[in-house]
Design a protein around this motif. Structure first.
Motif, PDB file in Angstrom:
ATOM      1  N   ARG A 226     -89.288 -68.746 -30.690  1.00  0.00           N
ATOM      2  CA  ARG A 226     -90.111 -69.888 -31.067  1.00  0.00           C
ATOM      3  C   ARG A 226     -89.585 -70.460 -32.388  1.00  0.00           C
ATOM      4  O   ARG A 226     -88.967 -69.736 -33.187  1.00  0.00           O
ATOM      5  N   PRO A 227     -89.834 -71.741 -32.669  1.00  0.00           N
ATOM      6  CA  PRO A 227     -89.468 -72.272 -33.984  1.00  0.00           C
ATOM      7  C   PRO A 227     -90.158 -71.486 -35.098  1.00  0.00           C
ATOM      8  O   PRO A 227     -91.295 -71.020 -34.936  1.00  0.00           O
ATOM      9  N   ALA A 228     -89.489 -71.375 -36.235  1.00  0.00           N
ATOM     10  CA  ALA A 228     -90.055 -70.645 -37.374  1.00  0.00           C
ATOM     11  C   ALA A 228     -91.008 -71.519 -38.191  1.00  0.00           C
ATOM     12  O   ALA A 228     -91.263 -71.231 -39.363  1.00  0.00           O
ATOM     13  N   THR A 229     -91.548 -72.547 -37.581  1.00  0.00           N
ATOM     14  CA  THR A 229     -92.496 -73.445 -38.243  1.00  0.00           C
ATOM     15  C   THR A 229     -93.796 -72.704 -38.520  1.00  0.00           C
ATOM     16  O   THR A 229     -94.355 -72.061 -37.633  1.00  0.00           O
ATOM     17  N   ASP A 230     -94.277 -72.812 -39.757  1.00  0.00           N
ATOM     18  CA  ASP A 230     -95.488 -72.099 -40.149  1.00  0.00           C
ATOM     19  C   ASP A 230     -96.768 -72.881 -39.868  1.00  0.00           C
ATOM     20  O   ASP A 230     -97.785 -72.301 -39.488  1.00  0.00           O
ATOM     21  N   LEU A 231     -96.718 -74.197 -40.083  1.00  0.00           N
ATOM     22  CA  LEU A 231     -97.942 -74.994 -40.070  1.00  0.00           C
ATOM     23  C   LEU A 231     -97.747 -76.251 -39.224  1.00  0.00           C
ATOM     24  O   LEU A 231     -96.788 -76.998 -39.410  1.00  0.00           O
ATOM     25  N   TYR A 232     -98.682 -76.471 -38.294  1.00  0.00           N
ATOM     26  CA  TYR A 232     -98.717 -77.658 -37.445  1.00  0.00           C
ATOM     27  C   TYR A 232     -99.954 -78.466 -37.803  1.00  0.00           C
ATOM     28  O   TYR A 232    -101.078 -77.936 -37.786  1.00  0.00           O
ATOM     29  N   LEU A 233     -99.784 -79.747 -38.109  1.00  0.00           N
ATOM     30  CA  LEU A 233    -100.901 -80.624 -38.431  1.00  0.00           C
ATOM     31  C   LEU A 233    -100.962 -81.755 -37.416  1.00  0.00           C
ATOM     32  O   LEU A 233     -99.984 -82.470 -37.211  1.00  0.00           O
ATOM     33  N   ASP A 234    -102.121 -81.899 -36.768  1.00  0.00           N
ATOM     34  CA  ASP A 234    -102.325 -82.952 -35.774  1.00  0.00           C
ATOM     35  C   ASP A 234    -103.054 -84.119 -36.415  1.00  0.00           C
ATOM     36  O   ASP A 234    -104.260 -84.055 -36.656  1.00  0.00           O
ATOM     37  N   ALA A 235    -102.328 -85.208 -36.687  1.00  0.00           N
ATOM     38  CA  ALA A 235    -102.935 -86.439 -37.174  1.00  0.00           C
ATOM     39  C   ALA A 235    -102.760 -87.550 -36.148  1.00  0.00           C
ATOM     40  O   ALA A 235    -102.831 -88.729 -36.483  1.00  0.00           O
ATOM     41  N   ALA A 236    -102.521 -87.168 -34.901  1.00  0.00           N
ATOM     42  CA  ALA A 236    -102.256 -88.139 -33.844  1.00  0.00           C
ATOM     43  C   ALA A 236    -103.400 -88.239 -32.842  1.00  0.00           C
ATOM     44  O   ALA A 236    -103.735 -89.317 -32.371  1.00  0.00           O
ATOM     45  N   GLY A 237    -103.978 -87.095 -32.467  1.00  0.00           N
ATOM     46  CA  GLY A 237    -105.068 -87.118 -31.503  1.00  0.00           C
ATOM     47  C   GLY A 237    -104.612 -87.287 -30.068  1.00  0.00           C
ATOM     48  O   GLY A 237    -105.400 -87.658 -29.203  1.00  0.00           O
ATOM     49  N   ALA A 238    -103.348 -87.014 -29.786  1.00  0.00           N
ATOM     50  CA  ALA A 238    -102.813 -87.116 -28.421  1.00  0.00           C
ATOM     51  C   ALA A 238    -102.810 -85.739 -27.763  1.00  0.00           C
ATOM     52  O   ALA A 238    -102.480 -84.745 -28.420  1.00  0.00           O
ATOM     53  N   PRO A 239    -103.159 -85.657 -26.466  1.00  0.00           N
ATOM     54  CA  PRO A 239    -103.193 -84.348 -25.801  1.00  0.00           C
ATOM     55  C   PRO A 239    -101.876 -83.587 -25.909  1.00  0.00           C
ATOM     56  O   PRO A 239    -101.875 -82.356 -26.049  1.00  0.00           O
ATOM     57  N   SER A 240    -100.756 -84.300 -25.860  1.00  0.00           N
ATOM     58  CA  SER A 240     -99.454 -83.639 -25.906  1.00  0.00           C
ATOM     59  C   SER A 240     -99.222 -82.901 -27.217  1.00  0.00           C
ATOM     60  O   SER A 240     -98.437 -81.943 -27.274  1.00  0.00           O
ATOM     61  N   VAL A 241     -99.910 -83.327 -28.286  1.00  0.00           N
ATOM     62  CA  VAL A 241     -99.710 -82.681 -29.587  1.00  0.00           C
ATOM     63  C   VAL A 241    -100.197 -81.242 -29.542  1.00  0.00           C
ATOM     64  O   VAL A 241     -99.484 -80.306 -29.933  1.00  0.00           O
ATOM     65  N   LEU A 242    -101.414 -81.039 -29.085  1.00  0.00           N
ATOM     66  CA  LEU A 242    -101.951 -79.677 -29.024  1.00  0.00           C
ATOM     67  C   LEU A 242    -101.128 -78.817 -28.076  1.00  0.00           C
ATOM     68  O   LEU A 242    -100.816 -77.656 -28.376  1.00  0.00           O
TER      69      LEU A 242
END
Length: 338
Positions: A226-242
């Motif tokens: 998996r990517p080593a990304t620590d934090l995901y922030l959803d400021a879009a509100g699109a189903p694909s984001v989650l």
């Protein structure tokens, strides 16, 4: 005086309303600027706040000049430039179903207290830029909910004003690498301009693969890369984001949702479990409304890049229509007078 209200779905009405009176503990503010928010556009589309079933006063991103103070007010003076906390009004949240909205010529701040209801700003901060105080508090709370560390990497989905604001706050907090994801090229360019380290166009790039290139490789609890990304922030509100964030999450990653999802979403709880993903949400600004003001003043040049249009109050109806046109604007701010 004039004030803006929702009308039939998709329309607004500029009404003549009585000039407000000032009580002994109140302050009267002449509006000098007010941003247009996606929430405003949602109210316009619905013809008001859905559960109220009636038109509402619009505008909740105000900045203005004090023109009258009540007899008992001692720490605010006529001529002070101020930004306002719309959530503290005793008559209900300003511009969000309360009795008052900030898209009006004069706004009374009831029982006004510095640090609770308003903050005094220097004259060096333009009113149109001061109107970003409220949305940048929203963006700051989103970042605060994620509790980023300077050693971490983060990705922000959505390059509207809140997402770009979140990218700015992440970089000001010292986060080592910040990526912004969107599908509009101009918005991605703006993300780089305000300080993001990289961008991803999710219309033609594999987000997870690109994040792995940018942040390195980690794994979930059962060893899947998996990517080593620590934090995901959803400021879009699109189903694909989650869906993307959950499927990409490494062990111990965090996901914070501030984008408004208009329909219930199906999420893969199994993927969440094997990542021990922490999933939380963010709304408003419990403490941040005036915590952001000093940084807004100190970093004016960076925050100013979020505003794409300044439109006079006399053209408010066309400004709202423009703000609701997909891809046509970044942040639209209504200005009052010179």
């Amino acid at each position: 005086m004039k004030a803006v209200y929702t009308a039939a779905p998709g329309a607004v009405e500029v009404r003549e309303v009585p000039t407000p009176t000032v009580g002994p503990e109140d302050v009267l503010v002449r509006m000098r600027a007010c941003g247009i928010c996606g929430t405003d556009l949602g109210f316009v589309a619905a013809g008001g706040m859905p559960y109220l079933g009636q038109p509402i006063a619009l505008g909740h991103e105000p900045a203005g000049e004090v023109v009258d103070v009540g007899a008992r007010v001692t720490d605010i003076s006529v001529g002070d430039h101020v930004v306002v906390n719309p959530m503290s009004a005793p008559s209900g949240i300003i511009g969000n179903g309360g009795a008052l909205g900030a898209l009006r010529e004069l706004l009374v701040i009831e029982n006004a207290r510095v640090g609770r209801d308003l903050a005094i700003i220097p004259e060096s901060l333009p009113f149109w830029l001061a109107a970003l105080n409220e949305p940048m508090a929203v963006a700051k709370h989103l970042v605060n909910r994620g509790a980023p560390l300077s050693s971490e990497s983060a990705v922000v989905f959505g390059a509207g004003p809140i997402g770009l604001g979140a990218a700015i706050w992440l970089k000001l907090a010292g986060v080592s690498h910040v990526v912004v994801v969107d599908v509009v090229r101009a918005r991605l360019d703006k993300a780089i301009d305000v300080g993001a380290d990289a961008v991803i166009d999710s219309s033609n790039e594999d987000v997870a693969a690109r994040l792995m290139e940018l942040h390195g490789e980690a794994a979930n609890a059962i060893g899947m890369p998996r990517p080593a990304t620590d934090l995901y922030l959803d400021a879009a509100g699109a189903p694909s984001v989650l869906q993307t964030a959950i499927a990409s999450a490494k062990w111990g990653a965090r996901l914070v949702m501030a984008g408004v999802h208009k329909q219930p979403e199906l999420i893969d709880t199994g993927q969440m479990m094997i990542a021990e993903l922490t999933f939380s949400s963010s709304m408003g600004y419990p403490t941040e409304i005036f915590e952001v003001t000093a940084d807004l003043i100190a970093h004016q040049e960076r925050f100013a890049k979020l505003v794409s249009h300044r439109i006079d109050f006399g053209d408010v109806e066309s400004a709202i229509e423009l703000a609701g046109t997909p891809g046509a604007t970044d942040k639209v701010v209504i200005t009052f007078g010179p």
